[in-house]
Every structure is written in structure tokens, then in C-alpha cells.
Design a protein around this motif. Structure first.
Motif, PDB file in Angstrom:
ATOM      1  N   PHE A 166       0.833  -1.198   0.000  1.00 11.17           N
ATOM      2  CA  PHE A 166       0.000   0.000   0.000  1.00 11.17           C
ATOM      3  C   PHE A 166       0.874   1.257   0.000  1.00 11.17           C
ATOM      4  N   LEU A 172      -4.020   0.722  -2.818  1.00 10.99           N
ATOM      5  CA  LEU A 172      -3.202  -0.384  -3.289  1.00 10.99           C
ATOM      6  C   LEU A 172      -2.124   0.113  -4.247  1.00 10.99           C
ATOM      7  N   SER A 206       5.607  -1.070   2.092  1.00  9.88           N
ATOM      8  CA  SER A 206       4.492  -0.128   2.258  1.00  9.88           C
ATOM      9  C   SER A 206       4.927   1.070   3.089  1.00  9.88           C
TER      10      SER A 206
END
Length: 221
Positions: A166, A172, A206
Motif C-alpha cells: 500500500f 493499493l 508499504s
């Protein structure tokens, strides 16, 4: 004709002198290299993906959602050079691959609905999920456990696991996978360990992309 001539003159097309047929030119390849070099997820994921591949001795891949399929943007082999792959592709189906199912599970509902309406799943192997209702059940399971599994769904004898990545907007960005033979990946007790390593590495990437956990959400659980 004018467009073709311009593309030919600038190296985006080439023409065979004997058959007179056209093919893609070297400039297209150069554009692909530039795209990879400036792709943020590749830049942020490179070190973590290489470390994961070396630790697990499995091939690591980064993929992004692109026009209703998965575009592979990085391939890292366990004993490869310490640099990111500059090859764009291949594009692979989402419903029958670990990367793809990990992306599908965390797409926004509207994009997922559009995808399911358009695709006509092909049974590449007896294990391929072609019923959309079964695929939705699989995606719900992926959201719960945090990773996806592809067990001989695209290629007989091949398996993969993947986890989502993410970005700073909490949307996403892509997915990270580990791939190998079914015997070396899915069977046996090491699947749980590999899945946790994969999730931890995807979470690390992420964070590199600016993602922060939803503290309010965790406090409510």
C-alpha cells in the motif's frame, strides 16, 4: 502513413528491408527502461525484495495492477545481481496467480466489480478457479489472512504466495510474491514461515511508500 514514418525515423519502429514488414524498434525498449527506473514502487522495494529472495532462496516479484491484468515490474532471483530488473512484463492474468489474487482482494469494490464483469476465466489447469463465486470466496479469505496462494492454477507444478503493498494514500500500490515449484513452496510446514516473511517484507515496502497503519481501526478491534 505520416505517423508510421515519424515512428520509423525516431526508432520506435523498424522495417525489415526484405519483407518490408514493421516491428517494434529499440526506442520502445528504452522507454520501458525509463519507466522502470522512475517507478516508485520498484525504487522503494528493490532492497527489501532482494533481501527476501536471498533469505528464502526463492524468486521474488513485484507486480502492479494495469488494465485488468498484472504487470510484473521486477523479478529478483535468489542469487542474482544486486540490482532491480529493468524488464517490464510479462502481463499475467489476475484470477489465477498469487500476485493477481493479492491485488484483486484489495482493489476498490467498483474496480473489482468491473473486472469480474469483463473477464472470461480460462482453465489453464484443473486447479484454475473459473467460477466467479468461488473467486470471491477466495478473495475474502485473502483479505482475512493477508496473503494469497496460487497452487498450480496457471502452470502445473508451479506455486506462489503474494501479499499486497500500500502507498501513502492507503490505496493499493502493488503486490510482492514468492514463486517456486509446488513442492518447495506450498507443501510442508514452511509455508506459514514464508508467508509471514512475505507479509513482513510487503509491510516494510508499504512503509517505504509512506503507508501508516490505521491506529483508530486497530484500537477498535
Amino acid at each position: 502513413w505520416g505517423l508510421v514514418t515519424t515512428l520509423l525515423q525516431n526508432g520506435f519502429l523498424e522495417q525489415d528491408p526484405e519483407s518490408r514488414k514493421y516491428r517494434l524498434g529499440s526506442k520502445i525498449y528504452e522507454l520501458g527502461e525509463v519507466y522502470v527506473d522512475y517507478l516508485e514502487i520498484n525504487n522503494k522495494a528493490s532492497e527489501a525484495a532482494h533481501n527476501l529472495a536471498r533469505r528464502t532462496k526463492l524468486t521474488a516479484r513485484i507486480g502492479i495492477w494495469d488494465h485488468e491484468a498484472v504487470l510484473v515490474t521486477m523479478v529478483v532471483v535468489p542469487f542474482g545481481q544486486s540490482r532491480m530488473s529493468t524488464q517490464i512484463g510479462p502481463r499475467i492474468d489476475a484470477y489465477c496467480t498469487a500476485l493477481g489474487k493479492s491485488l484483486l482482494a484489495f482493489l476498490d469494490p467498483e474496480t473489482l466489480r468491473d473486472y469480474l464483469e469483463k473477464i472470461k476465466p480460462v482453465a489453464y489447469t484443473p486447479a484454475t478457479i473459473t467460477q466467479k463465486s468461488r473467486l470471491l470466496e477466495e478473495l475474502a479469505k485473502i483479505r482475512q489472512q493477508g496473503y494469497s496462494i496460487s497452487d498450480e492454477e496457471l502452470i502445473p507444478g508451479a506455486a506462489g504466495i503474494a501479499a499486497p503493498i500500500f502507498n501513502r494514500n492507503r490505496s493499493l500500490a502493488g503486490a510482492l510474491s514468492l514463486g517456486a515449484s509446488r513442492k518447495n513452496l506450498v507443501l510442508g510446514k514452511k509455508l506459514e514461515r514464508l508467508a509471514q516473511e512475505l507479509i513482513d517484507t510487503a509491510s516494510e515496502i508499504s512503509r517505504q511508500l509512506g503507508f501508516t497503519p490505521d491506529l483508530d481501526y486497530h484500537s477498535r478491534k
